[in-house]
Design a protein around this motif. Structure first.
Motif, short mmCIF file in Angstrom:
data_model
loop_
_atom_site.label_atom_id
_atom_site.label_comp_id
_atom_site.label_asym_id
_atom_site.label_seq_id
_atom_site.Cartn_x
_atom_site.Cartn_y
_atom_site.Cartn_z
N PHE A 1 11.57 -1.39 2.78
CA PHE A 1 11.65 -0.93 1.39
C PHE A 1 12.12 0.51 1.31
CE2 PHE A 1 8.53 -4.39 0.26
CZ PHE A 1 9.44 -5.11 -0.51
N ALA A 2 11.78 1.33 2.31
CA ALA A 2 12.18 2.74 2.30
C ALA A 2 13.69 2.89 2.33
CB ALA A 2 11.56 3.49 3.47
N TYR A 3 14.41 1.98 2.96
CA TYR A 3 15.87 2.09 2.91
C TYR A 3 16.50 1.20 1.86
CZ TYR A 3 16.11 -1.83 6.35
OH TYR A 3 15.98 -3.02 7.01
N LYS A 47 0.85 -1.19 0.00
CA LYS A 47 0.00 0.00 0.00
C LYS A 47 0.89 1.24 0.00
CE LYS A 47 -3.95 -2.02 2.36
NZ LYS A 47 -3.82 -3.17 1.59
N PHE A 48 0.48 2.23 -0.76
CA PHE A 48 1.22 3.49 -0.80
C PHE A 48 1.15 4.15 0.58
CE2 PHE A 48 1.02 8.14 -1.26
CZ PHE A 48 2.31 8.35 -1.70
N ARG A 49 2.31 4.57 1.08
CA ARG A 49 2.39 5.27 2.36
C ARG A 49 3.24 6.52 2.14
NH1 ARG A 49 3.57 -0.05 3.14
NH2 ARG A 49 2.16 -1.23 4.46
N ARG A 50 2.67 7.67 2.35
CA ARG A 50 3.38 8.94 2.17
C ARG A 50 4.64 8.99 3.04
NH1 ARG A 50 3.59 12.15 -1.70
NH2 ARG A 50 1.39 11.79 -2.01
N GLY A 77 4.71 -0.35 10.61
CA GLY A 77 3.81 -0.20 9.48
C GLY A 77 4.18 0.92 8.53
N THR A 78 5.29 1.59 8.79
CA THR A 78 5.71 2.69 7.91
C THR A 78 6.27 2.18 6.60
OG1 THR A 78 6.23 4.01 9.86
CG2 THR A 78 7.20 4.74 7.79
#
Length: 77
Positions: A56-58, A22-25, A51-52
């Motif tokens: 994948f963000a890093y 899911k897209f998370r800003r 849940g942030t």
């Protein structure tokens, strides 16, 4: 260079490959800060709640940078 918004966006490759993605800003903001830090070869400390989408963000900016990176994570359970 790939656009992080395209990658993390609602119709990006992560969404297509992972049905539960899911897209998370907040995830996109974190990835952008990590990409900036990698581009400028600066240290960065990030704290984000459950849940942030930290993994994948890093990982995405690290892989896109082509640089060697050290990722250290800690968990308090």
């Amino acid at each position: 260079m790939h656009d992080l918004e395209d990658i993390f966006g609602p119709h990006g490759p992560l969404q297509r490959a992972l049905p539960d993605f899911k897209f998370r800003r907040q995830q996109l903001r974190m990835a952008a800060r990590i990409a900036h830090s990698l581009a400028h070869r600066s240290a960065l400390v990030v704290e984000a709640g459950t849940g942030t989408g930290k993994t994948f963000a890093y990982l995405v900016p690290a892989l896109l940078s082509g640089a060697r990176v050290l990722i250290s994570t800690g968990t308090r359970t």
